[in-house]
Design an enzyme around this catalytic site. Structure first.
Site, PDB file in Angstrom:
ATOM      1  N   GLY A  58       0.869  -1.099  -0.055  1.00 13.94           N
ATOM      2  CA  GLY A  58       0.185  -0.017  -0.147  1.00 13.94           C
ATOM      3  C   GLY A  58       0.858   1.331  -0.017  1.00 13.94           C
ATOM      4  N   CYS A  85       5.705  -5.987   1.411  1.00 15.12           N
ATOM      5  CA  CYS A  85       5.872  -4.639   1.533  1.00 15.12           C
ATOM      6  C   CYS A  85       5.429  -3.792   2.549  1.00 15.12           C
ATOM      7  CB  CYS A  85       5.582  -4.062   0.003  1.00 15.12           C
ATOM      8  SG  CYS A  85       6.293  -2.413  -0.596  1.00 15.12           S
ATOM      9  N   TYR A  86       4.224  -2.759   2.305  1.00 16.72           N
ATOM     10  CA  TYR A  86       3.912  -2.250   3.311  1.00 16.72           C
ATOM     11  C   TYR A  86       3.374  -3.205   4.559  1.00 16.72           C
ATOM     12  CZ  TYR A  86       0.592   0.647   6.215  1.00 16.72           C
ATOM     13  OH  TYR A  86      -0.056   1.124   7.284  1.00 16.72           O
ATOM     14  N   HIS A 172       7.944  -7.737  -3.763  1.00 18.26           N
ATOM     15  CA  HIS A 172       6.885  -8.066  -4.134  1.00 18.26           C
ATOM     16  C   HIS A 172       6.708  -9.438  -4.966  1.00 18.26           C
ATOM     17  CE1 HIS A 172       4.422  -4.386  -3.455  1.00 18.26           C
ATOM     18  NE2 HIS A 172       5.694  -3.706  -3.521  1.00 18.26           N
ATOM     19  N   GLU A 174       4.042 -11.001  -6.144  1.00 16.41           N
ATOM     20  CA  GLU A 174       3.178 -11.047  -6.810  1.00 16.41           C
ATOM     21  C   GLU A 174       3.408 -10.687  -8.224  1.00 16.41           C
ATOM     22  OE1 GLU A 174       3.490  -8.814  -4.465  1.00 16.41           O
ATOM     23  OE2 GLU A 174       2.435  -7.044  -4.779  1.00 16.41           O
ATOM     24  N   ASP A 230     -19.177 -11.115 -19.562  1.00 14.51           N
ATOM     25  CA  ASP A 230     -19.778 -11.398 -18.141  1.00 14.51           C
ATOM     26  C   ASP A 230     -21.352 -11.769 -18.174  1.00 14.51           C
ATOM     27  OD1 ASP A 230     -17.290 -10.389 -17.476  1.00 14.51           O
ATOM     28  OD2 ASP A 230     -17.716  -8.578 -17.207  1.00 14.51           O
ATOM     29  N   LYS A 368     -12.014 -11.141 -14.117  1.00 13.30           N
ATOM     30  CA  LYS A 368     -12.280 -11.325 -15.743  1.00 13.30           C
ATOM     31  C   LYS A 368     -11.461 -12.584 -16.313  1.00 13.30           C
ATOM     32  CE  LYS A 368     -14.053  -8.998 -19.384  1.00 13.30           C
ATOM     33  NZ  LYS A 368     -15.257  -8.119 -18.887  1.00 13.30           N
TER      34      LYS A 368
END
Ligand code: XMP
Length: 512
Positions: A58, A85-86, A172, A174, A230, A368
Site C-alpha cells: 500500500g 511490502c507495506y 513483491h 506477486e 460477463d 475477468k
C-alpha cells in the site's frame, strides 16, 4: 463443497491495486482468496476461518499518524500471516520491530541475498532477483523473527518467525519481475498454511449452479443478455440451473458491431435459451437524432435501454430475480474503502433498483480471466469468451458528433475490417480492444483521377489489463497497411485512415 467450506486465504487490503494481483496469484495456485478492507473487525476475520492471511502492499507510511492498520489481534490468531511490502513493515511495526525511512529508495529489479533459505524462501538460491518499490524499511525484525534475506541497502528484505508462522517480505512476490515469487506464494499456501488446492472453476460452476437452483426455487428470472462475456457466462450458469425459468432479453439498440446481433441470438437460441430479441434500432436512432454531446448520448441510451427492458419484463408478468454479470473487481471497487475510486461509466445494462427484483450475481467472486476460463469450461464459443470489451453505448460513442444511419453503416464496416485483420494477424487475444472510430472529419483525397471529399476513419488498438490504463499497440506496419488499404478500398465515403498512438492517460480508450 460449498464456498463456505473452501480453504480460504484472506488478503487485507492496505490500498493501491496490489491486493487484487495477490488474490489472482493465490487463486492461480488453486486456493480461494478473498480481499477484505484492512480494518475488518477481528471477529469477522475469525469467523471466516482463514487458513492464512496476507497483508497487501500500500502507498502509506506505517509510522505516520493515520496510516492504515489492522487489528493487531490478527497476528495472534494462530493463523499464518504473510506481509508484503507495506504489510511487511506493518507486521514489524505492530510486533515491536524497528521500521524507518530507507537511506536510499529501492525501486525496480533488485538482487536479494538469501541468508536462510527456509520457510517461504525454501529452495531459493543465495542470490535472487526481486521487485522492490519502497522508501521505508524494516531495520530490525521483532523478537522471535529471523532475517531470511537482505539487499545491499535493506537489512531485512525477508523475515520469518517459524514458531508463530509469521512472514514478511519487502519485495513483491506477486509480480512477474520476482521470478521466484510464484514459488514463494506456493510455499506459503501449501507448506505453511497447509492448503491442499481444491479451488478450481469446474467445482465453482457446480456449486454456483446448485446455489442458484436453491435461491430461485420456482421463481422467474430475467437477464439482459448483451453477448459480452460477463453477461453471457452469468446467464449460462443460470440457464443450466433453472432452464426455462430464465428469460433472457437481448436489446438490439442498433449501435452494435457488424453481425453481432445475429451472432448473440443464434448462439444462445442454439443452446436452448428462452430469448427475446428486441429490435429497438429505430427507436434509439430517433432519440439520438441531433445529439452531439457524448454524455448526453450515454444518458439517452442508458435511459432508453432501461425503458425497453422494463417494457419487455412487464410483458412477462411475474418476475422475481434479475441476473447481473457483476465481477469481483466491481465488488471490490464498491466495497473496500482503500481501493482507489474508479470512474463510474454509465453502463447500459445497469438496471434500475426500482424494478425491485432480487439479484443473482453468480460471478461476483471471479476475476475477468476466471470468467473467461469458466466460459470456456461451459462450452461458450470463442467469439463470446474472448470478445473484446465493448461499451454499453456501443458505436454511438465511437461516432463523434451526431449518430446517423449512414455513419453507423460506415463505422460498422470499417470496424469489421479492423477486427478481421487483427484476427488474421493472430493478435486478437493479445489486444485488449481494437476498433475503428469515425471522427466528424472530412478531408480531400484523390481516387482514380477524381478529387474526393470524404470521411477519415481512426483506428485504435490498446493493450490493457483492466481498461484503467492502456498503451497503444505497436501493430506491425503490414497489418496497419492492410487495414488502411481495405477500409479505403471497401468502405464507401472514406478516403483516409489514421492510427491513434496515444496511451491512457492522457487519452482515454474511447474517443468520447
Ligand atoms: P475509457 O474510454 O474511459 O474506457 O478509457 C475504459 C473502458 O471502458 C469502456 N467504456 C464504457 N463501457 N459504458 C460502458 O459499458 C460506457 O459508457 C463506456 N465508456 C467507455 C471502454 O470501452 C474501455 O474498455
Amino acid at each position: 463443497m460449498a464456498l463456505e467450506d473452501q480453504e480460504r486465504i484472506i488478503i487485507l487490503d492496505f490500498g493501491g491495486q496490489y491486493a487484487q494481483l495477490i488474490a489472482r496469484r493465490v487463486r492461480e495456485q488453486k486456493v480461494y482468496a478473498e480481499i477484505l478492507p484492512f480494518d475488518t473487525p477481528l471477529a469477522e476475520i475469525k469467523a471466516r476461518q482463514p487458513r492464512g492471511i496476507i497483508f497487501s502492499g500500500g502507498p502509506a507510511t506505517v509510522f505516520v499518524p493515520g496510516a492504515p492498520k489492522c487489528d493487531p489481534g490478527v497476528l495472534a490468531l494462530g493463523v499464518p500471516v504473510l506481509g508484503i511490502c507495506y504489510g511487511h513493515q506493518l507486521m514489524a511495526y505492530l510486533l515491536g520491530g524497528k521500521v524507518g525511512p530507507a537511506e536510499r529508495r529501492e525501486y525496480g529489479r533488485t538482487i536479494v541475498t538469501v541468508d536462510e533459505p527456509r520457510g517461504i524462501l525454501q529452495d531459493w538460491e543465495r542470490q535472487e532477483q526481486c521487485w522492490m518499490s519502497h522508501g521505508v524499511e524494516v531495520d530490525e525484525p521483532p523478537a522471535g523473527f529471523t532475517v531470511l534475506a537482505h539487499t545491499a541497502t535493506t537489512p531485512v528484505a525477508a523475515m520469518g518467525d517459524f514458531t508463530r508462522n509469521l512472514y514478511g517480505v519487502q519485495f513483491h512476490p506477486e509480480v512477474v519481475h520476482t521470478p521466484k515469487g510464484e514459488l514463494l506464494i506456493r510455499r506459503f499456501l501449501y507448506d505453511i498454511c497447509g492448503c491442499t488446492g481444491k479451488w478450481d472453476l469446474g467445482s465453482f460452476a457446480e456449486e454456483a449452479i446448485a446455489a442458484i437452483k436453491e435461491q430461485v426455487g420456482n421463481g422467474q428470472v430475467i437477464c439482459a443478455l448483451s453477448g459480452g462475456v460477463d453477461s453471457s457466462v452469468a446467464a449460462t450458469l443460470v440457464h443450466w440451473a433453472v432452464g426455462d425459468q430464465l428469460t433472457s432479453i437481448f436489446v438490439d439498440h442498433g449501435l452494435l458491431r457488424q453481425g453481432e446481433a445475429e451472432q448473440v441470438v443464434t448462439t444462445f437460441r442454439k443452446r436452448g435459451f428462452k430469448l427475446i430479441h428486441v429490435d429497438a434500432r429505430e427507436r434509439f436512432l430517433k432519440r439520438l437524432a441531433g445529439v452531439v454531446d457524448p454524455e448526453k448520448k450515454r444518458k439517452i441510451i442508458g435511459e432508453e435501454f432501461i425503458r425497453v427492458f422494463e417494457e419487455e419484463a412487464r410483458r412477462l408478468g411475474r418476475v422475481d430475480f434479475l441476473v447481473q454479470g457483476t465481477v469481483y473487481p466491481d465488488v471490490i471497487e464498491s466495497g473496500t474503502a482503500t481501493a482507489a475510486t474508479i470512474k463510474s461509466h454509465h453502463n447500459v445494462g445497469g438496471l434500475p433498483e426500482k424494478m425491485n427484483l432480487k439479484l443473482i450475481e453468480p460471478l461476483r467472486l471471479l476475476f475477468k480471466d476466471e470468467v473467461r476460463r469458466l466460459g470456456e469450461e461451459l462450452g461458450l464459443p470463442e467469439e463470446i469468451v474472448w470478445r473484446h470489451p465493448f461499451p454499453g453505448p456501443g458505436l454511438a460513442i465511437r461516432i463523434l458528433g451526431e449518430v446517423t444511419a449512414e455513419k453507423l453503416a460506415i463505422l460498422r464496416q470499417a470496424d469489421a475490417i479492423v477486427t478481421e485483420e487483427v484476427r488474421a494477424a493472430g493478435l486478437y487475444r493479445k489486444v485488449w480492444q481494437a476498433f475503428a472510430v469515425l471522427p466528424d472529419i472530412k478531408s480531400v483525397g484523390v481516387m482514380g483521377d477524381e478529387r474526393t471529399y470524404a470521411y477519415t476513419v481512426a483506428v485504435r488498438a490498446v493493450e490493457s489489463t483492466d481498461g484503467m490504463t492502456a498503451d497503444w499497440v505497436r501493430l506491425p506496419y503490414e497489418v496497419l497497411e492492410k487495414i488502411a488499404a481495405r477500409i479505403v478500398g471497401e468502405v464507401p465515403h472514406v478516403n483516409r485512415v489514421v492510427y491513434d498512438i496515444t496511451s491512457k492517460p492522457p487519452a482515454t480508450i474511447e474517443w468520447e
